[in-house]
Write a protein that holds these residues in place. Sequence first.
Motif, PDB file in Angstrom:
ATOM      1  N   CYS A   1       0.813  -1.224   0.000  1.00 44.07           N
ATOM      2  CA  CYS A   1       0.000   0.000   0.000  1.00 44.07           C
ATOM      3  C   CYS A   1       0.843   1.268   0.000  1.00 44.07           C
TER       4      CYS A   1
ATOM      5  N   LEU B   1       1.981   3.493  -2.176  1.00 41.17           N
ATOM      6  CA  LEU B   1       1.619   3.674  -3.581  1.00 41.17           C
ATOM      7  C   LEU B   1       2.746   4.278  -4.405  1.00 41.17           C
TER       8      LEU B   1
ATOM      9  N   CYS C   1      -1.806  -3.500  -4.126  1.00 41.00           N
ATOM     10  CA  CYS C   1      -2.221  -2.111  -4.360  1.00 41.00           C
ATOM     11  C   CYS C   1      -1.380  -1.419  -5.428  1.00 41.00           C
TER      12      CYS C   1
ATOM     13  N   MET D   1      -3.145  -0.116 -11.525  1.00 45.62           N
ATOM     14  CA  MET D   1      -3.363   1.225 -10.978  1.00 45.62           C
ATOM     15  C   MET D   1      -4.011   2.135 -12.016  1.00 45.62           C
TER      16      MET D   1
ATOM     17  N   TYR E   1      -3.815   4.774  -7.627  1.00 47.18           N
ATOM     18  CA  TYR E   1      -4.147   3.599  -6.833  1.00 47.18           C
ATOM     19  C   TYR E   1      -4.771   2.487  -7.663  1.00 47.18           C
TER      20      TYR E   1
ATOM     21  N   VAL F   1      -4.350   4.204   0.746  1.00 48.68           N
ATOM     22  CA  VAL F   1      -5.436   3.349   0.265  1.00 48.68           C
ATOM     23  C   VAL F   1      -6.671   3.515   1.145  1.00 48.68           C
TER      24      VAL F   1
ATOM     25  N   TYR G   1      -8.308   6.873   0.151  1.00 52.14           N
ATOM     26  CA  TYR G   1      -9.087   6.818  -1.094  1.00 52.14           C
ATOM     27  C   TYR G   1     -10.397   6.052  -0.898  1.00 52.14           C
TER      28      TYR G   1
END
Length: 696
Positions: free
Chosen positions: A47, A49, A95, A99, A103, A134, A137
């Motif tokens: 995660c 990102l 994650c 994408m 994300y 994450v 979002y």
Amino acid sequence: MIALGRIAIVADGNSPDPDDIGATAVMLGLFKGAGLRDKLVHLSHSCDLDPFRNPGRQVIDATNELRRQNKLHELCGEGIDFFGPFEKLVNYYNCRTSMVGEYNVQAVNDLRNAINASSVEDPLWIIEAGEPDVIGYALQAAIPSRRQHVHVISHHPANDNSGDFFTWQQILDFGVTEHQVGDQNVGLQVLISSGLWDWAENHSSPGIAWIWDQLDYAEKDGVVSFQNNKFDCSDAGMLYWWMTGGPNGGDGNSTPVEMRNLLLREHEDADPARIELLAAWDQWSNGEAPNPTFLAANVTATAAATSEGLSWGVNDERGASNDGSWGSFVGEPAASVGVADQENLSLFNATTGGTLTFTISNNGPQALVLDGFHFDAYAFRPKAARSFRLEVLPGGGLTAGTVFTSADQAITSVAGANNNGAHDDIDLSLTGLADHTLAVGESVSLRLTFTGGEGDGSGGHHLFVDNVAVTHAVLEGAKLAPEVEAGAGASISLPVDEVILTGSASDDGAVASTVWTQESGPAIAMLSDSGSLNPVASGLKEGTYLFRLTAIDDEGNSAFDEVEVVVLPSDFTVWARGQIIPTELDTSENGDPDGDGLNNRVEYLFGLNPMDSRSANPFAEGLSKSAGTFRYTRRNPSLSGTFDYQIWTSENLSQWFQDLTARQEVRIDNDVQEVEVTLTGEGRSEKTLFVRIAVE
């Protein structure tokens, strides 16, 4: 005593620290060990990102970051195979793949869906085992009214404050509840040499052995040096906190010992929990406060009935259940199959409603894990009170709240047919409560409320209730570690240089061996018998020692406890450090910083000043020949210890005789005492007399 709701795990592991490799493996095992596989609803990893956007002191290169992604995805699948099925887990997500923008849409949407399913009765708990983006979002995409039912668990600001796209404050501003459980590295990042994970290596359970392999992989990962020689599953501490009660007393100080106990609770070598009756009613002494017909050991229980009209009665055999079960639960003893008066409770003639309150008290030596509430019921005719609700009342040991609310008119009506086998078998789980563990000395009141009766007095429209029982879970066969106590801490002062360690160890089986080891200290201590519970630790020097008692039981489980022994400096050392300034001067017993010919030990024993050569005479008052008395100063024996101050006399300085009967009386009693000595008559008769004081 788990917290109410579901769990989502959002891990990184593609950041420099590889700890999520071992922690994710342990967490998946914990779900099985705790019997909570149905609680996991989201699992994602990697995660971070943009792992190259905000590098700190530790960095990861693109090759290793991709390797980590693949490793984490592989272990998620393997862990699900070992410890699943996870009935409510749709999938698991990397994650950093698929994408769109910043994300992975699938990962974020899956977490969003879990948030949208949240309610007061079924909140979502998110394990923040990595950066918060994450989570941010998903919260941003979720239904705003559902965010209030989300709890985010964190154990370190290193995750909270490392977001690439969301700050921690922005996460909190969504209206979630924050839980900071404390740095889990304290107890769960351990040296491999501690042996705390040795039990898992090559374990007979493939899943447990696999967990060890993941911890080992992370230690050998090589990207960061601070994990060398360590096994780290610190993020799993957040899940353990939730599983042991969360904000209702959850354990935020777990170690590999607690991890082990829970991981092994339901592995292949352990029998599952056995469900047994705790308290039951199937023969009814009266309609107001019927006595229980069965109670487990160390349990007391009462029942109380109220109604909104006609009172509950016990004299209509048509309502007696003859199926021999408690709801659908079949246990020992079996429910009565008798068909007679006082074999059931009856709420007569369309009475609007009534309540039955069952209070259970735990008087035993250990906690009780409540499992279910069971009863049989049917309505003889349809106007009876056929809706029901079960709730935990406030004021007891469990959190108050509603357990279950039925649909309207849920209880079957037999339309006047006389059938003692027509009852609905009703079973309500208590395991989903915020807490369902009744601690020693606690009580709980469970109120069963019936509603929906017409209230018009119609004859024969009766509600019949029978075979009421509360069950609990009895864990059998779990391989639990020994209970170990290293005893209370100790403090000694030199010259005493030994102490007896006082340990104890017990087990649900048998303790196979115990061993004491020294974990730290200013010098190596000698242990008289390291395998005994009460060895002597000797040869101690000034400082703090840490000793560990480890016990291993007959199943190979181990546990340890530690005790501190503080060795204080001798009174001479304290005196020398306070008297001799500057400190570079010789403070040893043989030193003589004032050059008066008396070493520090002599000056100490006689209460003199080691920094003043004029303070070389301990005689406070000279010898009175006529009285046979003189006075001298000395260090107070309560500080210096058991020294023997001896009086010796001589006529010629060549032959000395100890005056064994000389009387010594303290005249001034401070840290430095002034002592008056009275010689015996024989010594005083000499024309020339010399006196000396010897200290042994």
